[in-house]
Write a protein that holds these residues in place. Sequence first.
Motif, PDB file in Angstrom:
ATOM      1  N   PHE A 147       0.843  -1.202   0.000  1.00 21.51           N
ATOM      2  CA  PHE A 147       0.000   0.000   0.000  1.00 21.51           C
ATOM      3  C   PHE A 147       0.879   1.253   0.000  1.00 21.51           C
ATOM      4  CE2 PHE A 147       0.950  -0.959   4.375  1.00 21.51           C
ATOM      5  CZ  PHE A 147       1.158   0.287   4.958  1.00 21.51           C
ATOM      6  N   LEU A 148       2.025   1.160   0.716  1.00 21.77           N
ATOM      7  CA  LEU A 148       2.920   2.317   0.783  1.00 21.77           C
ATOM      8  C   LEU A 148       3.575   2.562  -0.578  1.00 21.77           C
ATOM      9  CD1 LEU A 148       4.227   4.472   2.550  1.00 21.77           C
ATOM     10  CD2 LEU A 148       5.984   2.805   3.176  1.00 21.77           C
ATOM     11  N   VAL A 149       3.978   1.466  -1.219  1.00 21.33           N
ATOM     12  CA  VAL A 149       4.601   1.577  -2.536  1.00 21.33           C
ATOM     13  C   VAL A 149       3.606   2.185  -3.535  1.00 21.33           C
ATOM     14  CG1 VAL A 149       5.627   0.288  -4.443  1.00 21.33           C
ATOM     15  CG2 VAL A 149       6.139  -0.360  -2.090  1.00 21.33           C
ATOM     16  N   GLU A 150       2.343   1.684  -3.502  1.00 25.74           N
ATOM     17  CA  GLU A 150       1.332   2.189  -4.432  1.00 25.74           C
ATOM     18  C   GLU A 150       0.974   3.638  -4.120  1.00 25.74           C
ATOM     19  OE1 GLU A 150      -1.804  -0.752  -4.396  1.00 25.74           O
ATOM     20  OE2 GLU A 150      -0.471  -2.226  -5.312  1.00 25.74           O
ATOM     21  N   TRP A 151       1.064   3.996  -2.847  1.00 25.83           N
ATOM     22  CA  TRP A 151       0.781   5.393  -2.472  1.00 25.83           C
ATOM     23  C   TRP A 151       1.872   6.306  -3.010  1.00 25.83           C
ATOM     24  CZ3 TRP A 151       3.241   8.819   1.118  1.00 25.83           C
ATOM     25  CH2 TRP A 151       2.515  10.000   1.347  1.00 25.83           C
ATOM     26  N   ILE A 152       3.132   5.858  -2.875  1.00 26.81           N
ATOM     27  CA  ILE A 152       4.240   6.682  -3.369  1.00 26.81           C
ATOM     28  C   ILE A 152       4.144   6.851  -4.884  1.00 26.81           C
ATOM     29  CG2 ILE A 152       6.749   6.723  -3.716  1.00 26.81           C
ATOM     30  CD1 ILE A 152       6.971   5.357  -0.934  1.00 26.81           C
ATOM     31  N   ARG A 153       3.757   5.764  -5.573  1.00 25.91           N
ATOM     32  CA  ARG A 153       3.654   5.825  -7.043  1.00 25.91           C
ATOM     33  C   ARG A 153       2.355   6.466  -7.516  1.00 25.91           C
ATOM     34  NH1 ARG A 153       5.166  -0.438  -8.011  1.00 25.91           N
ATOM     35  NH2 ARG A 153       7.376  -0.336  -7.500  1.00 25.91           N
ATOM     36  N   GLY A 154       1.305   6.367  -6.706  1.00 26.24           N
ATOM     37  CA  GLY A 154      -0.006   6.843  -7.152  1.00 26.24           C
ATOM     38  C   GLY A 154      -0.584   5.924  -8.213  1.00 26.24           C
ATOM     39  N   ASP A 155      -0.056   4.696  -8.287  1.00 28.93           N
ATOM     40  CA  ASP A 155      -0.495   3.732  -9.297  1.00 28.93           C
ATOM     41  C   ASP A 155       0.107   2.385  -8.905  1.00 28.93           C
ATOM     42  OD1 ASP A 155      -1.357   2.449 -11.628  1.00 28.93           O
ATOM     43  OD2 ASP A 155      -0.925   4.203 -12.867  1.00 28.93           O
ATOM     44  N   TYR A 156      -0.262   1.330  -9.619  1.00 34.07           N
ATOM     45  CA  TYR A 156       0.318   0.023  -9.315  1.00 34.07           C
ATOM     46  C   TYR A 156       1.765  -0.050  -9.772  1.00 34.07           C
ATOM     47  CZ  TYR A 156      -4.644  -0.904  -8.774  1.00 34.07           C
ATOM     48  OH  TYR A 156      -5.946  -0.835  -8.390  1.00 34.07           O
ATOM     49  N   VAL A 157       2.063   0.682 -10.811  1.00 33.65           N
ATOM     50  CA  VAL A 157       3.419   0.730 -11.357  1.00 33.65           C
ATOM     51  C   VAL A 157       3.784   2.204 -11.583  1.00 33.65           C
ATOM     52  CG1 VAL A 157       3.414  -1.531 -12.473  1.00 33.65           C
ATOM     53  CG2 VAL A 157       2.442   0.448 -13.659  1.00 33.65           C
ATOM     54  N   PRO A 158       5.048   2.521 -11.800  1.00 33.36           N
ATOM     55  CA  PRO A 158       5.372   3.917 -12.121  1.00 33.36           C
ATOM     56  C   PRO A 158       4.653   4.346 -13.396  1.00 33.36           C
ATOM     57  CG  PRO A 158       7.369   2.692 -11.590  1.00 33.36           C
ATOM     58  CD  PRO A 158       6.260   1.682 -11.726  1.00 33.36           C
ATOM     59  N   ALA A 159       3.856   5.402 -13.305  1.00 29.58           N
ATOM     60  CA  ALA A 159       3.107   5.886 -14.469  1.00 29.58           C
ATOM     61  C   ALA A 159       2.960   7.408 -14.342  1.00 29.58           C
ATOM     62  CB  ALA A 159       1.755   5.187 -14.540  1.00 29.58           C
ATOM     63  N   GLN A 160       1.901   7.957 -14.925  1.00 29.77           N
ATOM     64  CA  GLN A 160       1.760   9.413 -14.966  1.00 29.77           C
ATOM     65  C   GLN A 160       1.831  10.068 -13.585  1.00 29.77           C
ATOM     66  OE1 GLN A 160       1.830  11.540 -17.599  1.00 29.77           O
ATOM     67  NE2 GLN A 160       1.985  13.013 -15.942  1.00 29.77           N
ATOM     68  N   ALA A 161       1.090   9.505 -12.610  1.00 31.49           N
ATOM     69  CA  ALA A 161       1.070  10.121 -11.274  1.00 31.49           C
ATOM     70  C   ALA A 161       2.480  10.170 -10.696  1.00 31.49           C
ATOM     71  CB  ALA A 161       0.153   9.313 -10.350  1.00 31.49           C
ATOM     72  N   PHE A 162       3.224   9.107 -10.933  1.00 31.29           N
ATOM     73  CA  PHE A 162       4.593   8.981 -10.442  1.00 31.29           C
ATOM     74  C   PHE A 162       5.503  10.029 -11.087  1.00 31.29           C
ATOM     75  CE2 PHE A 162       8.818   7.117 -11.112  1.00 31.29           C
ATOM     76  CZ  PHE A 162       9.175   6.744  -9.834  1.00 31.29           C
TER      77      PHE A 162
END
Lengths: 405, 176
Positions: free
Chosen positions: A172-187
């Motif tokens: 959950f922390l990783v997804e919060w930092i990325r703002g997505d499941y993987v590095p994408a636009q939010a990241f």
Amino acid sequence: MAHFTKATSVKDWLNQRLAIEKVEKVMASEYWIPKNINFLWAMGMILVVTFVLLLVSGIFLLMYYVPTVDEAFDSVNYTIMREVDFGWLWRHVHGVAASVVFLIIYIHMFTGIYYGSYKKGREMIWISGMLLFVAFSAEAFSGYMLPWGQMSYWAGMVITNLFSGGSLHANFLVEWIRGDYVPAQAFLGRFFMLHVLLIPVAIMGLIGLHFAALRIPHVNNQDGGEIDFDVESKKYLDGDKAGSKVMRFANDFMSKDMMVVGIFLIFFFYLVFYNYGFAMDAVNFDPADGLKTPTHIYPEWYFLWSYEILRPFNIDLGLVLFGFAQVIFVFLPFIDRSPNSIPANRRGTAFKVWFWLMLSNMIVLTAMGKLPPEGMFSAIGLVSAILFIVQWLALPIITSMEKKV
Amino acid sequence: MENNNRRGFMGKAFGAVAAVGAVGSLVAMKKTWDPLPSVKAAGFTTLDMSIYAEGVMVTEKWRGKPIFVLKKSERLMAQEKGNAAAEARNIKIGNDNFMVAIGLCTHLGCIPAFRKDEGNFLCACHGGMFDASGLVLKVPPPRGFDIPPFKIEGNKLVLGEVGPEWQAMKDNGVTL
């Protein structure tokens, strides 16, 4: 209201309002530097100059860079590199400076360790310096995301995964930092913000703190000797310039400082114009692809030593030791129990060996981090990583046994 | 003295207001960084399992992550016979056995490459290895490949939805 008189000159006008003469004395002509120093004392000024180079080149890159996953890669590799006149210059200055700044930081750090410049009232200089190192590392990492090439994407993937805490599975922390499941636009968007605003502001604040920490204990000198700055500066101002152990920051010290900066800049622009390739990883000239990992993922050279401490162990132990390696330098002033604040070579065999072993081991770790994790290299990396940890654990013991010199 | 009491009260009152504001803004900042609803809504993928050929590793995509799909050959099934850990990871669709897993190394998330001849996966980042069922052959990865939540619908597999088979795997500790 304070009393103002008709100004006799522009300088006087400013003086009445801003006390510029007083400021000049405090900041420069009556800021005292020991005479007993060498070229290694110029690293601070080199870092200031490099930071300015990064800031100026960054401003020009910022005007054409587009922080979206669809356009980022082309805005760097096409718009900036091919369309913008001299765009290549800003990019190469920015990339080379980002790499070289770490070389100078490491020299600056090991100079501090060698001469004991983190002791006897200089603890805050060391601590603020290490905070700057952390901020520069974050700045370098966030900047590395922006071209959105393969190395950007996969470095982003690997580093954000560190926050899952191994067996804690804090996804959950990783997804919060990325703002997505993987590095994408939010990241990409948030790392762009961090790189161009939040971290640079933090760096500027920390530089202020680093300089402020220097005012009271003053700069260290080659022998680690204690200097009574009040007595020595009075001697200087009374005319005994040769007998005084100190000199003015400006123009005395600055003239030598800028001489070293000049030599550095020749080396720096040689790299920018003729040898910028080392700062531009070939793999990052492929656009980010979430379904294809490059065959070897390695960070830029300045992170390799700590990466190599992560690599040989299972994930949990690796993370613990990696975390240890990241923070342990900050505590150096308190781990070093010796009363001596003199150059490492004069502190007795134990610390002398410790210093040179630490320096060479970090170079070995750096080299191993770059090589593929196979066979012989795995073994050397493991031994070096263990040696690094053991050295730090041994430091309080060997320094408390050190004889007062 | 009386004045100081008043100042002290004002200071505390301001502190209370500021604390409420600080907590509120921290909540807002945290929520602003959460994955967007559109990101979450795009989290389902349906695979037609009848199209895969035996022994050929195919990479699909789910939530931006690679999904390894390997239809196990009879040779592979014979090899893993008796290996309970490997058998527990098989997804049965009709008469076929599949390895379906998130194709990211459980160490730090690189994509391991499938080596057809050796029949295993090698991660280039830190040298981790996995077998054809997704179990760890060589550290640093702490566990086998994670299996994405799935639901079997005839010969289709819906990734992102929790079916009884996946729930059983999770309960038995086969996957996270």
